[in-house]
Design an enzyme around this catalytic site. Structure first.
Site, PDB file in Angstrom:
ATOM      1  CD  GLU A 288      -2.961  -1.136   2.313  1.00 17.22           C
ATOM      2  OE1 GLU A 288      -4.078  -1.586   2.040  1.00 17.22           O
ATOM      3  OE2 GLU A 288      -2.673  -0.654   3.413  1.00 17.22           O
TER       4      GLU A 288
ATOM      5  CG  ASP B 244      -7.413  -5.458   4.964  1.00 20.19           C
ATOM      6  OD1 ASP B 244      -7.001  -5.621   6.117  1.00 20.19           O
ATOM      7  OD2 ASP B 244      -7.347  -4.372   4.355  1.00 20.19           O
TER       8      ASP B 244
ATOM      9  CD  GLU C 104      -9.679  -0.905   8.223  1.00 16.31           C
ATOM     10  OE1 GLU C 104      -8.778  -1.479   8.855  1.00 16.31           O
ATOM     11  OE2 GLU C 104      -9.516  -0.423   7.082  1.00 16.31           O
TER      12      GLU C 104
HETATM   13  C1  BDP Z   1      -6.073  -2.002   6.028  1.00 13.86           C
HETATM   14  C2  BDP Z   1      -6.351  -0.643   6.565  1.00 13.86           C
HETATM   15  C3  BDP Z   1      -5.169   0.282   6.444  1.00 13.86           C
HETATM   16  C4  BDP Z   1      -3.944  -0.398   7.035  1.00 13.86           C
HETATM   17  C5  BDP Z   1      -3.740  -1.745   6.385  1.00 13.86           C
HETATM   18  C6  BDP Z   1      -2.598  -2.546   7.022  1.00 13.86           C
HETATM   19  O1  BDP Z   1      -7.447  -0.080   5.848  1.00 13.86           O
HETATM   20  O2  BDP Z   1      -5.475   1.467   7.119  1.00 13.86           O
HETATM   21  O3  BDP Z   1      -2.823   0.400   6.879  1.00 13.86           O
HETATM   22  O4  BDP Z   1      -4.888  -2.525   6.556  1.00 13.86           O
HETATM   23  O5  BDP Z   1      -2.886  -3.497   7.733  1.00 13.86           O
HETATM   24  O6  BDP Z   1      -7.086  -2.842   6.454  1.00 13.86           O
HETATM   25  O7  BDP Z   1      -1.440  -2.239   6.786  1.00 13.86           O
END
Ligand code: BDP
Length: 697
Positions: A289, A363, A391
């Protein structure tokens, strides 16, 4: 008589006065706390404090040998003094963190011994005794308890500006601005809460890391926190931004194979160690990401992890290298990517590296199958990462007890070495005989007075923490314990409230993502439904995941599709891979299924989808009614808080149901089953909903 109002600050450590019957049977058993030698101030103080609450009178506190009654606390250093009660072999078997809690009859009295190698073990034993008294289950005379997992971590996603990524309980607990000069007493209460569960490691900062936390200015602040946590057996970890050599060190590169980069991390580790001698190590999100990482220089995840591990090794530190990776460039099923990248690296990591794997391959969704990496990397310790902050499960307004999610994942058999290869055996290291083991969870703690926002959200912190100590505990036992300590041990309350907790996660799965659907939430705050999201990066959209069309719905991950099933061991790959044998809870995760296909109960897929969504809403309606019936057991402040949030919860469950079903109906082109309440709004109304300033981003 009305119960005094409470604000939830004391969590499960209220140590409220025991009922008269229990007090009568306890008598003067705990009237004295005796330490075998000086140096057990923290443990004896906690015990005296807790007993004072439970018994309504403060026990005497002294040093020496006890009389016929009381609690006697001792460490390995006093092995001789306690030798007639605890053998040297028993003591040795406790390791560094385990404890023994033994009750012996003595001259008509009852002496309780708590013995451990070090004070922190005694402290764990003290919390165990207080817990057993609180929940009224002090039936065994002998408790030998040794943690099954070595690194029992809580990971904060806290930013240096005080915000919390995906945090719904206020801002960060860490007041970086005032640290190190002002040390908020709340840090101590936080450490106590963790220690009472057995959590022994805390990562302070967001995985989307800021290199600044590794600067001397911030390390002084980190030291202040570490000093508070140390007596409670908690080591501090930090997130390491992979590009820190460039940002902090002024180097032209962060290439892990460059000598100057290695020197930077070596020096940095030494500097951190000077501030925090028991520094735990780094948690790292790299090449995921948009975060920098070794692949920016054509190197592997192992090269990156080993670079940091080498720097930390002289000080006994660890690297928790996250496997949550998926590449923008690779047009591959996102569910497969972590496995594809990490599986070939098994055996390539240094001894002090742990690869940290989310519970499922997508996720932190309301339900996913277990991550296929569990069991697949026998040469590498794998940490299991859960997410406590909700979340994807209703933020801080939905009552969702995650104990059942944790249990479902931990007890899933991976079949890595045949039957009996459950995820918990991978995680505790027993399956592949590994010394190093770890569990981690993204914290749901913030500056809210009650710590976690929703009064029931602390149950997730609690259940997770207790599972790190023993991953085979059941969600039900942990719910009972938490309720009894947080509200009242009255079985009429515990039994009724427990059913709400135990059904709550399944309800959430149903009104959000039933039958194996995932990732239908709104963009990008993730609050509320957004099954229509189709813009932007493909594998961040809902349509990528649900693949609804006129012919059906679901992601084909069978052999004929993306073949993600092949990442699982037999017989799971065959079971999940066939439409006939795939469990319905994962149906649309692994298969694209026609709207008219008949499911086990005879309904068509479309009808069943409508029923599941409606079941979810009905369950929440039921929670409200059940909670209302518990009014007399709970103080009015907490009662009203939960009741008000359950009203929001019900409204939002209906919003999820109606928005998703109306949207999917545009593909199925079928009517809602007549026996179900039709959606209340229209699709365009739901699609037009906009939310501003949702917390957590
Ligand atoms: C996702 C979240 C994000 C996190 C990412 C992670 O939306 O904010 O940075 O996971 O685990 O679920 O790195």
């Amino acid at each position: 008589m009305a119960l005094p109002e409470e604000d939830g600050y004391r969590l499960w450590l209220r140590h409220a006065r025991l009922p008269a019957a229990s007090l009568a049977s306890i008598g003067d058993t705990f009237d004295e706390v005796v330490v075998a030698a000086p140096g057990l101030e923290l443990a004896s103080g906690e015990l005296a404090e807790g007993l004072a609450g439970l018994l309504g009178r403060r026990p005497a506190l002294r040093e020496g040998t006890p009389g016929r009654n009381g609690v006697w606390l001792a460490t390995r250093a006093q092995a001789e003094a306690v030798a007639s009660f605890v053998s040297a072999a028993e003591l040795a078997a406790l390791g560094e963190e385990g404890f023994l809690l033994r009750r012996v009859r003595r001259d008509g009295g009852s002496l309780t011994l708590i013995v451990a190698a070090r004070e922190v073990g005694v402290l764990y034993g003290v919390y165990e005794l207080l817990r057993r008294l609180s929940v009224a289950t002090i039936t065994e005379n002998d408790v030998v308890s040794v943690p099954r997992v070595k690194l029992r971590m809580l990971d904060h996603w806290d930013n240096l500006d005080g915000s919390v990524e995906r945090g719904y309980a206020g801002s960060s607990l860490w007041d970086w601005h005032k640290l190190p000069h002002y040390v908020d007493p709340r840090y101590t209460d936080y450490a106590r809460a963790n220690a009472s569960l057995g959590i022994n490691a805390v990562a302070l900062t967001n995985v989307n890391a800021n290199a600044l936390v590794l600067s001397a200015q911030y390390l002084a602040k980190v030291r202040a926190l570490a000093d508070v946590f140390r007596p409670y057996g908690i080591r501090v970890f930090l997130t390491a931004r992979f590009s820190a050599p460039v940002e902090l060190g002024g180097l032209p590169t962060a290439d892990p194979l460059e000598p100057q980069v290695r020197a930077f991390w070596r020096d940095k580790a030494r500097e951190i160690h000077d501030f925090v001698p028991d520094f735990g190590g780094f948690v790292v999100k790299a090449n995921s990401e948009g975060q920098p990482g070794p692949q920016d220089y054509g190197r592997t995840h192992a090269d990156g992890a080993n670079l940091l591990a080498e720097a930390l090794a002289p000080y006994g530190g660890h690297v928790l290298w996250r496997a949550f990776v998926y590449s923008n460039e690779v047009p591959e099923d996102r569910a497969k990517q972590a496995y594809d990248e990490f599986y070939p690296l098994d055996g390539a990591f240094r001894d002090n590296v742990v690869v940290q794997v989310k519970n499922g391959p997508i996720d932190f969704q309301p339900r996913e199958p277990h991550h296929p990496l569990f069991g697949a990397m026998p040469e590498t310790p794998l940490a299991l990462e859960f997410q406590l902050t909700q979340e994807y499960l209703g933020c801080a307004t939905h009552l969702v007890y995650l104990g059942t999610l944790f249990e479902e994942c931990l007890k899933t058999d991976t079949f890595a070495r045949g039957r009996g290869s459950e995820v918990f055996r991978v995680v505790d290291g027993s399956l592949h005989r590994r010394e190093l083991s770890a569990m981690a969870a993204v914290s749901n703690v913030g500056s809210d007075r009650n710590w976690c926002g929703h009064p029931f959200a602390a149950a997730n912190w609690y259940a997770y923490g207790r599972l790190t100590w023993n991953p085979e505990r059941t969600a039900e036992e942990l719910a009972e314990e938490w309720l009894a300590q947080t509200f009242t041990s009255d079985p009429r309350f515990v039994n009724a409230a427990k059913t709400i907790m135990l059904e709550s996660r399944e309800a959430c799965v149903n009104y959000m993502t039933p039958l194996g659907l995932v990732h239908l939430m709104a963009w990008d705050h993730h609050y509320g439904p957004g099954p229509w999201i189709s813009e932007g990066r493909r594998d961040w959209t809902s349509v990528y995941f649900h693949r609804a069309h006129a012919d059906g719905i679901g992601f084909d991950r069978s052999e004929g599709g993306s073949d993600a099933v092949s990442q699982y061991f037999s017989p799971l790959k065959e079971r999940y891979g066939s439409l006939e044998t795939c469990p319905e809870r994962f149906l649309l995760f692994f298969h694209h299924v026609s709207w008219d296909r008949r499911l086990a109960n005879g309904r068509t897929l479309w009808d069943e989808l409508c029923h599941r969504y409606s079941d979810g809403v009905r369950a929440v309606e039921g929670f409200r009614a059940r909670w209302d019936a518990l009014r007399d057991f709970v103080d009015s402040a907490r009662f009203r808080h939960v009741a008000a949030l359950l009203a929001v919860h019900e409204r939002e469950a209906r919003w999820w149901r109606d928005a998703c079903l109306l949207y999917f109906q545009t593909f199925s082109q079928q009517p809602f089953p007549a026996e179900l309440e039709p959606p209340r709004g229209t699709l365009s109304e739901y699609r037009a909903i906009r939310h501003y300033f949702v917390p957590g981003i």
